[in-house]
Design an enzyme around this catalytic site. Structure first.
Site, PDB file in Angstrom:
ATOM      1  N   GLU A 112      -3.001   0.243  -3.864  1.00 54.52           N
ATOM      2  CA  GLU A 112      -2.653  -0.966  -3.117  1.00 54.52           C
ATOM      3  C   GLU A 112      -2.963  -2.223  -3.935  1.00 54.52           C
ATOM      4  OE1 GLU A 112      -4.932  -1.316   0.525  1.00 54.52           O
ATOM      5  OE2 GLU A 112      -6.553  -0.149  -0.358  1.00 54.52           O
ATOM      6  N   ASP A 117       0.854  -1.196   0.000  1.00 56.81           N
ATOM      7  CA  ASP A 117       0.000   0.000   0.000  1.00 56.81           C
ATOM      8  C   ASP A 117       0.887   1.243   0.000  1.00 56.81           C
ATOM      9  OD1 ASP A 117      -2.022   1.818   0.207  1.00 56.81           O
ATOM     10  OD2 ASP A 117      -2.726   1.188   2.178  1.00 56.81           O
TER      11      ASP A 117
END
Length: 261
Positions: A185, A89
């Protein structure tokens, strides 16, 4: 051989058992089922014990609606121990994209506003420390922006989409199985092959930063849910990479998440 019970396992259960002290059983208390170790005390009292010492034994009273539903004979691991899941992420993604093309913004508070410059949708760590919250309307923090010299940007989704594509393309170099979860992400299937997964995560972080200029956090675990939690811990505690593979560590982190996050 006594079964070892861990998260993510299939249990083989005898529904007509003759149970004895220290057996692992599936017990029904009221309408709830639980997997515990049966303990019969010297005075004949019955308790259910957890393998985790942080959980207190459950004493069984005569008036309790209690039943031994089955005895656990064996356990089977459902997920492959050769594979783990990493959630990668990007940190403060929109702000980080703006900083890639203007290095003078580093260590300066930065916010990105929504369409029509309405509300804050991204903040640098420095902006967070000033108390600027997500979703705050611009007019409510205009005085703070002026007094603290906060850099303000209108959202630029063409830029963010391009930077996202660069990150996703880079992640395919670490795994052939990449699931794009959102603009910033993705989940990766990692072949462990007895490697140190934290070192693997650090390698991903270092190379993504070198190739794109964006910093990322990496959470590694046997499931997507645990990988997401591991990533959250990595961000909150600024560790960069967090691996959740042992049951004791999973219990500790999940308990901590409930109390802190």
């Amino acid at each position: 051989m006594e079964p070892i019970i861990c998260a993510g396992q299939l249990l083989i259960v005898d529904r007509m058992p003759e149970t004895t002290d220290k057996d692992i059983v599936i017990a029904r208390i009221g309408n709830d089922l639980c997997v515990k170790r049966l303990r019969v005390l010297d005075d004949g009292a019955v308790c259910l014990h957890s393998e985790n010492p942080n959980y207190k034994p459950i004493p069984i009273c005569i008036e309790d609606n209690f039943e031994i539903w089955g005895k656990v004979l064996h356990s089977i691991q459902l997920f492959s121990k050769l594979k783990m899941i990493a959630l990668v992420d990007c940190n403060n993604f929109y702000v980080s994209c703006e900083r890639v093309f203007d290095p003078t913004l580093r260590r300066r508070p930065v916010v990105v506003l929504s369409n029509n410059d309405g509300c804050v949708i991204a903040r640098s760590e420095e902006a967070k420390e000033l108390g600027i919250k997500m979703g705050t309307p611009y007019f409510q923090i205009e005085h703070l922006i002026e007094s603290k010299e906060v850099a303000v940007f209108s959202s630029n989704y063409t830029l963010y989409g391009d930077m996202s594509a660069r990150v996703m393309e880079s992640l395919h170099r670490f795994s052939p199985e990449v699931e794009h979860y959102s603009i910033d992400e993705a989940f990766l299937n990692l072949e462990t092959r007895n490697r140190n997964l934290v070192v693997k995560g650090e390698s991903i972080r270092e190379k993504i930063y070198r190739w794109t200029g964006l910093s990322v956090s990496v959470g590694i675990a046997p499931t997507k849910t645990l990988a997401k939690i591991a990533n959250r811990v990595a961000k909150k505690e600024r560790k960069g990479v967090v691996e959740l593979t042992s049951d004791n560590l999973c219990d500790e982190v999940l308990t901590d998440c409930v109390t802190k996050f």
